[in-house]
Design an enzyme around this catalytic site. Sequence first.
Site, short mmCIF file in Angstrom:
data_model
loop_
_atom_site.label_atom_id
_atom_site.label_comp_id
_atom_site.label_asym_id
_atom_site.label_seq_id
_atom_site.Cartn_x
_atom_site.Cartn_y
_atom_site.Cartn_z
CG ASP A 46 46.84 45.94 40.64
OD1 ASP A 46 46.73 45.06 39.77
OD2 ASP A 46 47.29 47.08 40.38
CB SER A 47 43.14 41.87 38.78
OG SER A 47 43.71 40.74 39.40
CG ASP A 85 50.06 43.14 41.18
OD1 ASP A 85 51.18 43.49 40.76
OD2 ASP A 85 49.02 43.20 40.49
CE LYS A 115 51.65 41.23 38.37
NZ LYS A 115 51.38 42.62 37.93
CD GLU A 117 50.43 47.23 36.21
OE1 GLU A 117 50.29 48.32 35.60
OE2 GLU A 117 49.47 46.56 36.61
CD GLU A 184 47.77 42.11 31.41
OE1 GLU A 184 48.43 42.39 32.43
OE2 GLU A 184 46.53 42.21 31.33
O1 KIV Z 1 46.52 42.34 38.98
C1 KIV Z 1 46.65 41.36 38.25
O2 KIV Z 1 45.94 40.37 38.33
C2 KIV Z 1 47.70 41.44 37.23
C3 KIV Z 1 47.48 40.61 36.03
C4 KIV Z 1 46.61 41.35 35.09
C5 KIV Z 1 48.76 40.22 35.41
O3 KIV Z 1 48.60 42.20 37.36
#
Ligand code: KIV
Length: 283
Positions: A46-47, A85, A115, A117, A184
């Site tokens: 989600d970056s 993500d 994934k 968090e 992280e």
């Molecule tokens: O969104 C992303 O790229 C991530 C990384 C910061 C691990 O979750």
Amino acid sequence: MAQKKTMLDFVKMKNEGEKVAWVTAYDYPMASFAEQAGMDMILVGDSLGMVILGYENTLPVTMSDCISHCQAVRRGAPNTWIVGDMPFMSYQKSDEDAVENAGRFYKEAYVDCIKLEGGRRATGCIKAISDAGMLVMGHIGLTPQSSGQLGGFKAQGRDIASARELVKDALAVQEAGAYALLLEAVPPELTEFIAKKLTIPIYSIGAGVPCDGQLLICGDMLGMFQVFTPKFVKKYANVAEIEINAFKEYIIDVKGGEFPTNNHVYHILDSKEEFQKLFEEFD
Ligand code: KIV
């Protein structure tokens, strides 16, 4: 072309001490380049909200942003393990919501795992998604979706109290059924301890060497994201500089009449005289 990996390949790599190399990618070309380079996995993080869409943080990213970028990445990297993500508020409201949204990543974008968090507070949805037959990678330490609570994009686990919480989180995530865990921005001493304590693969982004593999954000490692660069990033290229220089050259060429040349145009198939006659018909 290398065969697409399965979860068992990642377990084997862990057991044999072969490190997993992975990056984020958000679109077709980046995914295709990563696959051509032989990357073990790709995270559609989600970056993308910051690297691609220009938001200040990842919070505005939606499920439809993530799904459409995952779809593009899958088209670019059909033979690579893809981690989708889960964006902010796609798994926090209820476990039912989390299962529904995780399922969308699988059904609409053909990801290999998702994934999300969070440590102990995410164990309900990790269990629910795993129980529904999907693979979940946990993510603890610096968790960007809760950077407000963490006081910014700050390294975690540097003092005893915070390290203790992270060890508890790591154990809880494994217990809830995650098949792997991403750490992280934590010190390598803590990474090493967690990697020894857990049986699932442990991956690092800014968490040092002692674990099963390394992740970097493509925008950081390729020098494309200019807003800030975390301490843990090694820059392998300066793509921003290459692109800006190419754009500058193009501007100069256009304004100076150097582009396009005769090689960049389509040539007429009939004679000039016939074309002249055609033009005269309209006079
Ligand atoms: O969104 C992303 O790229 C991530 C990384 C910061 C691990 O979750």
